[in-house]
Write a protein that holds these residues in place. Structure first.
Motif, PDB file in Angstrom:
ATOM      1  N   GLY A  36       0.811  -1.206   0.000  1.00 25.13           N
ATOM      2  CA  GLY A  36       0.000   0.000   0.000  1.00 25.13           C
ATOM      3  C   GLY A  36       0.847   1.258   0.000  1.00 25.13           C
ATOM      4  N   TYR A  37       0.285   2.320   0.558  1.00 23.93           N
ATOM      5  CA  TYR A  37       0.912   3.642   0.606  1.00 23.93           C
ATOM      6  C   TYR A  37       0.833   4.163   2.037  1.00 23.93           C
ATOM      7  CZ  TYR A  37       0.071   3.168  -4.354  1.00 23.93           C
ATOM      8  OH  TYR A  37       0.036   2.690  -5.645  1.00 23.93           O
ATOM      9  N   ALA A  38       1.932   4.683   2.542  1.00 27.62           N
ATOM     10  CA  ALA A  38       1.955   5.263   3.888  1.00 27.62           C
ATOM     11  C   ALA A  38       1.758   6.769   3.790  1.00 27.62           C
ATOM     12  CB  ALA A  38       3.277   4.957   4.578  1.00 27.62           C
ATOM     13  N   VAL A  39       0.932   7.293   4.705  1.00 27.08           N
ATOM     14  CA  VAL A  39       0.613   8.718   4.723  1.00 27.08           C
ATOM     15  C   VAL A  39       0.647   9.213   6.164  1.00 27.08           C
ATOM     16  CG1 VAL A  39      -1.082  10.480   4.114  1.00 27.08           C
ATOM     17  CG2 VAL A  39      -1.008   8.336   2.822  1.00 27.08           C
ATOM     18  N   SER A  40       1.374  10.284   6.407  1.00 26.01           N
ATOM     19  CA  SER A  40       1.373  10.913   7.726  1.00 26.01           C
ATOM     20  C   SER A  40       0.129  11.778   7.852  1.00 26.01           C
ATOM     21  CB  SER A  40       2.626  11.770   7.902  1.00 26.01           C
ATOM     22  OG  SER A  40       2.562  12.471   9.119  1.00 26.01           O
ATOM     23  N   ILE A  41      -0.675  11.518   8.892  1.00 25.02           N
ATOM     24  CA  ILE A  41      -1.936  12.268   9.042  1.00 25.02           C
ATOM     25  C   ILE A  41      -1.979  13.125  10.302  1.00 25.02           C
ATOM     26  CG2 ILE A  41      -3.271  10.634   7.668  1.00 25.02           C
ATOM     27  CD1 ILE A  41      -4.361   9.554  10.403  1.00 25.02           C
ATOM     28  N   TYR A  42      -0.888  13.163  11.033  1.00 24.26           N
ATOM     29  CA  TYR A  42      -0.817  13.967  12.256  1.00 24.26           C
ATOM     30  C   TYR A  42       0.365  14.929  12.165  1.00 24.26           C
ATOM     31  CZ  TYR A  42      -3.831  10.364  14.364  1.00 24.26           C
ATOM     32  OH  TYR A  42      -4.849   9.501  14.662  1.00 24.26           O
ATOM     33  N   PRO A  43       0.239  16.002  11.400  1.00 27.33           N
ATOM     34  CA  PRO A  43       1.379  16.912  11.264  1.00 27.33           C
ATOM     35  C   PRO A  43       1.858  17.472  12.605  1.00 27.33           C
ATOM     36  CG  PRO A  43      -0.578  17.812  10.176  1.00 27.33           C
ATOM     37  CD  PRO A  43      -0.919  16.432  10.624  1.00 27.33           C
ATOM     38  N   GLU A  44       0.958  17.570  13.574  1.00 24.49           N
ATOM     39  CA  GLU A  44       1.344  18.096  14.886  1.00 24.49           C
ATOM     40  C   GLU A  44       2.227  17.111  15.657  1.00 24.49           C
ATOM     41  OE1 GLU A  44      -2.464  15.786  15.553  1.00 24.49           O
ATOM     42  OE2 GLU A  44      -1.680  17.074  13.966  1.00 24.49           O
ATOM     43  N   ARG A  45       2.273  15.865  15.234  1.00 19.27           N
ATOM     44  CA  ARG A  45       3.115  14.858  15.889  1.00 19.27           C
ATOM     45  C   ARG A  45       4.416  14.608  15.131  1.00 19.27           C
ATOM     46  NH1 ARG A  45       0.434  11.693  19.887  1.00 19.27           N
ATOM     47  NH2 ARG A  45      -1.760  12.228  20.055  1.00 19.27           N
ATOM     48  N   GLU A  46       4.589  15.297  14.038  1.00 20.91           N
ATOM     49  CA  GLU A  46       5.789  15.127  13.229  1.00 20.91           C
ATOM     50  C   GLU A  46       7.017  15.657  13.965  1.00 20.91           C
ATOM     51  OE1 GLU A  46       5.916  15.919   8.740  1.00 20.91           O
ATOM     52  OE2 GLU A  46       6.515  17.798   9.680  1.00 20.91           O
ATOM     53  N   ARG A  47       8.088  14.916  13.897  1.00 18.23           N
ATOM     54  CA  ARG A  47       9.368  15.377  14.436  1.00 18.23           C
ATOM     55  C   ARG A  47      10.355  15.409  13.279  1.00 18.23           C
ATOM     56  NH1 ARG A  47      11.465  12.467  19.465  1.00 18.23           N
ATOM     57  NH2 ARG A  47       9.802  13.732  20.347  1.00 18.23           N
ATOM     58  N   LEU A 111       4.503  16.371   2.201  1.00 20.98           N
ATOM     59  CA  LEU A 111       5.267  16.498   0.966  1.00 20.98           C
ATOM     60  C   LEU A 111       5.108  15.302   0.038  1.00 20.98           C
ATOM     61  CD1 LEU A 111       8.655  17.727   2.503  1.00 20.98           C
ATOM     62  CD2 LEU A 111       6.898  19.115   1.384  1.00 20.98           C
ATOM     63  N   ALA A 112       4.884  14.124   0.627  1.00 22.79           N
ATOM     64  CA  ALA A 112       4.882  12.906  -0.175  1.00 22.79           C
ATOM     65  C   ALA A 112       4.172  11.782   0.552  1.00 22.79           C
ATOM     66  CB  ALA A 112       6.332  12.486  -0.458  1.00 22.79           C
ATOM     67  N   VAL A 113       3.893  10.722  -0.196  1.00 19.36           N
ATOM     68  CA  VAL A 113       3.437   9.452   0.364  1.00 19.36           C
ATOM     69  C   VAL A 113       4.490   8.422  -0.013  1.00 19.36           C
ATOM     70  CG1 VAL A 113       1.012  10.100   0.148  1.00 19.36           C
ATOM     71  CG2 VAL A 113       2.071   8.747  -1.659  1.00 19.36           C
ATOM     72  N   PHE A 114       4.495   7.299   0.700  1.00 21.46           N
ATOM     73  CA  PHE A 114       5.460   6.265   0.367  1.00 21.46           C
ATOM     74  C   PHE A 114       4.746   5.085  -0.267  1.00 21.46           C
ATOM     75  CE2 PHE A 114       8.204   2.611   1.035  1.00 21.46           C
ATOM     76  CZ  PHE A 114       9.394   3.117   0.523  1.00 21.46           C
ATOM     77  N   ASP A 115       5.272   4.658  -1.412  1.00 22.08           N
ATOM     78  CA  ASP A 115       4.734   3.534  -2.170  1.00 22.08           C
ATOM     79  C   ASP A 115       5.565   2.296  -1.839  1.00 22.08           C
ATOM     80  OD1 ASP A 115       4.132   1.612  -4.101  1.00 22.08           O
ATOM     81  OD2 ASP A 115       4.207   3.029  -5.773  1.00 22.08           O
ATOM     82  N   PHE A 116       4.962   1.332  -1.135  1.00 16.82           N
ATOM     83  CA  PHE A 116       5.703   0.138  -0.727  1.00 16.82           C
ATOM     84  C   PHE A 116       6.035  -0.770  -1.896  1.00 16.82           C
ATOM     85  CE2 PHE A 116       3.736   1.437   3.268  1.00 16.82           C
ATOM     86  CZ  PHE A 116       4.848   1.455   4.081  1.00 16.82           C
ATOM     87  N   ALA A 117       5.204  -0.803  -2.942  1.00 10.27           N
ATOM     88  CA  ALA A 117       5.481  -1.662  -4.099  1.00 10.27           C
ATOM     89  C   ALA A 117       6.720  -1.181  -4.852  1.00 10.27           C
ATOM     90  CB  ALA A 117       4.276  -1.721  -5.029  1.00 10.27           C
ATOM     91  N   ALA A 118       6.816   0.132  -5.047  1.00  9.62           N
ATOM     92  CA  ALA A 118       7.948   0.703  -5.783  1.00  9.62           C
ATOM     93  C   ALA A 118       9.117   1.059  -4.877  1.00  9.62           C
ATOM     94  CB  ALA A 118       7.500   1.947  -6.551  1.00  9.62           C
ATOM     95  N   LEU A 119       8.881   1.037  -3.557  1.00  9.83           N
ATOM     96  CA  LEU A 119       9.890   1.412  -2.564  1.00  9.83           C
ATOM     97  C   LEU A 119      10.447   2.807  -2.822  1.00  9.83           C
ATOM     98  CD1 LEU A 119      11.779  -1.974  -2.110  1.00  9.83           C
ATOM     99  CD2 LEU A 119      10.011  -0.968  -0.639  1.00  9.83           C
ATOM    100  N   THR A 120       9.524   3.753  -3.046  1.00 10.97           N
ATOM    101  CA  THR A 120       9.916   5.133  -3.293  1.00 10.97           C
ATOM    102  C   THR A 120       8.820   6.083  -2.824  1.00 10.97           C
ATOM    103  OG1 THR A 120      10.838   6.640  -4.947  1.00 10.97           O
ATOM    104  CG2 THR A 120       8.974   5.290  -5.640  1.00 10.97           C
ATOM    105  N   SER A 121       9.192   7.323  -2.660  1.00 11.96           N
ATOM    106  CA  SER A 121       8.229   8.359  -2.294  1.00 11.96           C
ATOM    107  C   SER A 121       7.586   8.932  -3.548  1.00 11.96           C
ATOM    108  CB  SER A 121       8.928   9.485  -1.531  1.00 11.96           C
ATOM    109  OG  SER A 121       9.473   8.983  -0.344  1.00 11.96           O
ATOM    110  N   ILE A 122       6.330   9.335  -3.417  1.00 10.95           N
ATOM    111  CA  ILE A 122       5.614   9.997  -4.497  1.00 10.95           C
ATOM    112  C   ILE A 122       5.212  11.367  -3.976  1.00 10.95           C
ATOM    113  CG2 ILE A 122       3.583   9.973  -5.977  1.00 10.95           C
ATOM    114  CD1 ILE A 122       3.581   6.897  -5.661  1.00 10.95           C
ATOM    115  N   SER A 123       5.683  12.393  -4.637  1.00 11.28           N
ATOM    116  CA  SER A 123       5.397  13.765  -4.240  1.00 11.28           C
ATOM    117  C   SER A 123       3.915  14.051  -4.314  1.00 11.28           C
ATOM    118  CB  SER A 123       6.168  14.726  -5.146  1.00 11.28           C
ATOM    119  OG  SER A 123       5.772  16.053  -4.910  1.00 11.28           O
ATOM    120  N   THR A 124       3.413  14.848  -3.405  1.00 11.06           N
ATOM    121  CA  THR A 124       2.001  15.231  -3.432  1.00 11.06           C
ATOM    122  C   THR A 124       1.702  16.175  -4.586  1.00 11.06           C
ATOM    123  OG1 THR A 124       2.430  16.981  -1.838  1.00 11.06           O
ATOM    124  CG2 THR A 124       1.589  14.908  -0.975  1.00 11.06           C
TER     125      THR A 124
END
Length: 133
Positions: A36-47, A111-124
């Motif tokens: 699948g694709y990983a997406v950060s949904i809590y910008p306030e928890r980002e470090r 800025l991006a999501v992560f694509d696990f199939a391609a093992l790369t980030s995809i810019s928003t």
């Protein structure tokens, strides 16, 4: 939950030492997310870490954000942005659908999501992909 310094956290920290390196794991089990694709949904928890990342940095983050990381469907993510060189730690969700992942990312200022199939980030802002409504 992984909260003590151990070889797994050190290996995860090492994954953040290269451009576009990263990880997504289920914090409670330490299992890697592999589809699948990983997406950060809590910008306030980002470090954001501009230098090197250690296992202790990861353990601190896990302890600090255990409340969100134990919610169903949440994963612990780390990513080294190749453009800025900064490492990002976050609480993410995964989805099987790229348009949904990109819409979530845009809605949460990512800025991006992560694509696990391609093992790369995809810019928003990737060309040719639908913009968020």
């Amino acid at each position: 939950m992984l909260t003590q310094i151990d070889p797994k956290l050190s290996a995860l920290a090492d994954a953040l030492s290269v451009p576009d390196g990263g990880f997504s794991i289920v914090a409670a089990t330490g299992e890697y997310v592999t589809s699948g694709y990983a997406v950060s949904i809590y910008p306030e928890r980002e470090r954001i870490i501009t230098g090197g990342v250690t296992g202790e940095d990861l353990a601190d983050y896990l302890r600090e954000h255990a409340d969100a990381l134990t919610l169903p469907g949440r994963v612990f993510g780390g990513w080294r942005d190749p453009a800025s060189g900064a490492a990002f730690l976050d609480v993410s969700v995964t989805t099987r659908d790229l348009p949904t992942a990109l819409a979530l990312a845009r809605a949460h200022g990512q800025l991006a999501v992560f694509d696990f199939a391609a093992l790369t980030s995809i810019s928003t802002d990737a060309a040719g992909l639908p913009a968020a409504a």
